[in-house]
Motif scaffolding. Structure first.
Motif, PDB file in Angstrom:
ATOM      1  N   LEU A 169       0.809  -1.214   0.000  1.00 57.86           N
ATOM      2  CA  LEU A 169       0.000   0.000   0.000  1.00 57.86           C
ATOM      3  C   LEU A 169       0.841   1.261   0.000  1.00 57.86           C
ATOM      4  CD1 LEU A 169      -2.784  -0.807   2.634  1.00 57.86           C
ATOM      5  CD2 LEU A 169      -3.121  -0.358   0.220  1.00 57.86           C
ATOM      6  N   SER A 170       2.159   1.089   0.270  1.00 56.66           N
ATOM      7  CA  SER A 170       2.922   2.282   0.628  1.00 56.66           C
ATOM      8  C   SER A 170       2.932   3.350  -0.454  1.00 56.66           C
ATOM      9  CB  SER A 170       4.338   1.899   1.034  1.00 56.66           C
ATOM     10  OG  SER A 170       4.952   1.216  -0.045  1.00 56.66           O
ATOM     11  N   ARG A 171       2.887   2.950  -1.718  1.00 55.49           N
ATOM     12  CA  ARG A 171       2.870   4.013  -2.725  1.00 55.49           C
ATOM     13  C   ARG A 171       1.464   4.281  -3.248  1.00 55.49           C
ATOM     14  NH1 ARG A 171       6.082   1.184  -6.298  1.00 55.49           N
ATOM     15  NH2 ARG A 171       6.267  -0.224  -4.548  1.00 55.49           N
ATOM     16  N   LEU A 172       0.493   3.546  -2.705  1.00 57.13           N
ATOM     17  CA  LEU A 172      -0.829   3.607  -3.309  1.00 57.13           C
ATOM     18  C   LEU A 172      -1.855   4.307  -2.424  1.00 57.13           C
ATOM     19  CD1 LEU A 172      -0.873  -0.094  -4.517  1.00 57.13           C
ATOM     20  CD2 LEU A 172      -0.392   1.920  -5.901  1.00 57.13           C
ATOM     21  N   ALA A 173      -1.546   4.413  -1.146  1.00 54.26           N
ATOM     22  CA  ALA A 173      -2.541   4.956  -0.220  1.00 54.26           C
ATOM     23  C   ALA A 173      -1.888   5.997   0.672  1.00 54.26           C
ATOM     24  CB  ALA A 173      -3.110   3.827   0.631  1.00 54.26           C
ATOM     25  N   PRO A 174      -2.688   6.826   1.320  1.00 60.93           N
ATOM     26  CA  PRO A 174      -2.133   7.795   2.270  1.00 60.93           C
ATOM     27  C   PRO A 174      -1.314   7.073   3.330  1.00 60.93           C
ATOM     28  CG  PRO A 174      -4.464   8.237   1.887  1.00 60.93           C
ATOM     29  CD  PRO A 174      -4.137   6.981   1.161  1.00 60.93           C
TER      30      PRO A 174
END
Lengths: 401, 380
Positions: A169-174
């Protein structure tokens, strides 16, 4: 001044008295209301509020049956309503709206994610995982799919896979969402202290700007659970209170806080917390258990209500409430043998700390420490940090086999 | 910025999914019962949640978040065709004709349901009944129809839904003997359930163990006298209500049910009042007879509602009447020894009888007003 439970008691006694005095025996028979204006049903507030809007959307979909984005919007609206009202009917409606696409040979990834969400609610975790894998193959940037996958893996106790999904998720979500996801898993798999500290730091800098209350509540609950796992009960309590202060009635938060209070031997606080929550089964269950601990006779009526609801679920072949049924058998029905059987069956489907706890408690109550072997092995393997589970494991170790 | 907002919104849903949901209510079910009536006709009762019907039919007419009886009633003409079109009943392969009946309300553990009574006209003496179920299949794939078929082959159940749209069950029709017994049971049940009938009788019988002298009640010493009094009253009541029960059931005479129910309530008022302000003393059996005629009309309405087989009509009627008498006898036999033993105590003549009669009178007045003016006064 009468407290709420006392007023309710008087009201109930009065109603019973009136009924006894005036009633032609009212068998459980259908009736014809004599008054045209008599209200026979109230729609749940959230549902009533959006009825017109949803109807308009459905009519739109009826005019354009191939409008997938519209169908997805309606389905998401139903899923959200289902959450707010804790009502699985809404999930059925979501499924109905998506029906033409759900069983297609090769559905688009958005459809797969919805299908996985619906399966997850029905505890078909294997099916959900399969759908998410396919969706992510096609659309590896789908944050929602990764987060849903993290949930499924977490529920099934696959912490390594869950950690992996959170990482994606690290580059995809806040950042807050990614960190909450990671901290949750970290807290479960032996890094409670560090996970708590890290998440708290992020929350202090980013927490207020989280746009959705649901996200703030989620983060606060994870902070509370992780703090409890690290042994910092004061911080845990603070975070639960902060989550309540967000102001959204959230069944998951209430259940988590209630379980925390049970672990701290504070049933009176559980009763205060859950005072009127008789609509939601898991909350009703906890309330009844707390009342029983306090010697409050009301728990018997609640026990009957729960029995009716479980019976209604069984009648339709629904076996997705094993955790609640096991807790009911153990703490309200004084039937440790049944509780152990149900807890064991539940353990085959889901492996959250609460599920492990049920097996251990039931094994102790039934005097069958060997039945806990599977769970004890899992505790070792997962490296889970959880004081209540540790205490139970020690007690079982001391029991003669 | 809207893209980001949408993304966050979608994530919010996943966040919720992340917090293992505590789902409260249960998914959608309907309850469908079929039972043998007679001559190949099946009696149907289908309970469908009002919330579920609201989705395709829109019951909340004024969009105020509540569904009133008026709104349901008004939609009856749409509810029946909608539901029955999604149900097939076949007997030995041949389609049965479904006819709508009454629309009522019932409460289940998860809310209020519309109760659709209907009949399925099938070929007589069918051995296998097949039910095909499609309700809400397009709206809620998780909806299930919980089917129950009652026959002399026992109770059989099935869960119907998109995965299993049909169920076939073996069926056995009731023998005449079983049918008679069924009506005897109904008779006993309805006199037991009919507080107004029993209260009328008991109110008349309360003073039977007493005698009025010098404006006061005294215990009647001769048991024979008491017995004769009771026999006269009970026999008169029985003859009268059997008479009208028979006449109405055979279709010879008929009166509006609201009138009958009001007269029955009035009879209870009178009989209770008579204990407080004695108007009729020696001819109570005539009161029992006169009002008994009205009570018979009341029983007849009940019996007609149960649905009588066209064949064996007399037998079923006799069975029902026997049931009523058996139930009545049991209650009088329970009451009489108690009253007789108790009659000498001042608590009977000056406490229980007046207070009991006053209470009965008050309740019956309430009934009278409710029934005569068709209102609901008591929060029941």
């Amino acid at each position: 001044m009468m407290h709420r439970p006392e007023v309710a008691q008087v009201r109930r006694a009065a109603a019973l008295l009136i009924a006894l005095v005036l009633a032609a025996p009212a068998a459980a028979e259908p009736y014809r209301p004599s008054d045209e204006d008599a209200v026979v049903e109230r729609l749940p507030r959230a549902v009533a509020g959006v009825r017109a809007e949803v109807r308009a959307m459905r009519e739109g979909l009826a005019r354009e049956p191939d409008n997938l984005p519209l169908a997805l919007t309606i389905a998401d609206r139903y899923i959200d309503l289902g959450r707010v009202e804790s009502d699985p009917r809404m999930l059925g409606y979501a499924e109905g709206v998506m029906h033409p696409w759900l069983n297609a040979a090769d559905p688009p990834s958005a459809v797969l994610v919805i299908r996985a969400t619906l399966k997850q609610y029905r505890h078909d975790f294997a099916g959900a995982r399969a759908d998410l894998a396919r969706a992510l193959e096609r659309d590896p940037g789908n944050a929602r799919a990764w987060l849903t996958l993290a949930t499924v893996e977490r529920v099934q106790g696959n912490y390594a896979a869950a950690k992996d999904a959170c990482g994606r998720l690290s580059r995809l979500a806040p950042l807050l969402i990614t960190m909450t996801c990671a901290a949750d898993i970290g807290g479960l798999s032996g890094q409670a202290g560090a996970s708590y500290a890290g998440l708290r730091a992020i929350f202090l800098t980013r927490g207020e700007s989280a746009s959705a209350p649901e996200i703030r509540i989620w983060t606060l609950v994870v902070l509370a659970e992780t703090a409890a796992r690290a042994g910092n009960t004061a911080a845990a309590e603070t975070h639960y209170r902060e989550a309540l202060a967000v102001g959204r009635r959230d069944a998951y938060l209430l259940a988590a806080y209630a379980d925390f209070l049970f672990d701290r031997q504070r049933p009176a606080d559980v009763v205060r917390l859950l005072a009127d929550e008789t609509a939601t089964d898991p909350l009703l269950l906890r309330l009844a258990v707390a009342e029983r601990m306090l010697g409050d006779g009301d728990w018997l009526g609640k026990k009957d209500m729960l029995e009716d609801r479980f019976a209604a679920n069984r009648a339709r072949g629904d076996r997705s409430h094993l955790r609640e049924e096991a807790r009911f058998a153990l703490s309200l029905d004084d039937d440790p043998a049944t509780a152990l059987r149900l807890a064991g069956e539940n353990w085959q489907h889901q492996r959250e700390p609460a599920d492990a706890q049920l097996v251990l408690e039931a094994a102790i109550a039934a005097g069958a420490p060997n039945a806990a072997a599977d769970v004890l092995a899992w505790l070792e393997l997962s490296g889970i940090e959880d004081p209540p589970l540790a205490r139970l494991a020690r007690r079982i170790a001391e029991m003669p086999t | 910025m809207t893209r980001l907002a949408c993304a966050i919104a979608a994530l919010t849903l996943a966040v919720f999914a992340h917090m293992q949901p505590a789902l409260a209510h249960k998914p959608s079910d309907s309850y469908l019962r079929l039972a043998a009536s007679e001559d190949g006709v099946l009696d149907g009762r289908w309970d469908i949640a009002l919330r579920d019907l609201d989705v395709p039919i829109g019951l909340d007419g004024n969009d105020d978040g509540t569904i009133t009886w008026g709104e349901v009633n008004a939609a009856g003409g749409r509810i029946f065709p909608y539901a029955l079109a999604r149900l097939q009943v076949r007997a030995d392969g041949e389609a049965c004709i479904l006819s709508p009946g009454e629309l009522l309300i019932d409460r289940h553990s998860d809310g209020a349901y519309a109760v659709l009574r209907f009949t399925a006209a099938c070929t007589a003496a069918a051995k296998r009944i097949t039910v095909g179920y499609d309700l809400f299949a397009d709206i809620d794939p998780q909806h299930r129809g919980l089917l129950r078929i009652d026959s002399d082959a026992g109770v059989q159940t099935a869960i119907l839904g998109p995965g299993q749209r049909e169920a076939t069950m073996v069926f056995a029709h009731p023998t005449p003997g079983r049918q008679l017994l069924h009506f005897v049971e109904e008779g006993i049940w309805h006199i037991w359930k009919g507080f107004d009938h029993i209260l009328f009788l008991i109110a008349l019988l309360l003073p039977a163990v007493l005698v009025r002298r010098d404006g006061l009640w005294h215990p009647e010493d001769r048991f024979a006298t008491v017995l004769v009094r009771v026999l006269k009253i009970v026999t008169a009541f029985t003859v009268a209500h059997s008479l009208t029960l028979g006449l109405v059931t055979l279709g010879v005479v008929s009166l509006p049910s609201r009138l009958i129910e009001s007269v029955v309530a009035a009879s209870v008022v009178f009989s209770a009042l008579n204990n407080l302000v004695p108007m009729v003393r020696d001819r109570l059996w005539m009161v029992a007879f006169g009002f008994g005629l009205a009570h018979g009309f009341g029983f007849a309405n009940v019996l007609l509602d149960l649905g009588l087989p066209k064949s064996d009509l007399i037998v079923s009627l006799i069975g029902f009447n026997v049931g009523v008498e058996v139930g009545q006898l049991a209650m009088v036999a329970a009451f009489l020894p108690l009253a007789y033993l108790w009659r000498s105590s001042w608590t009977y003549s000056r406490l229980a009888m007046p207070a009991g009669s006053a209470a009965v009178c008050a309740i019956a007045c309430l009934w009278l007003v409710e029934r005569a003016f068709n209102v609901a006064l008591a929060p029941l």
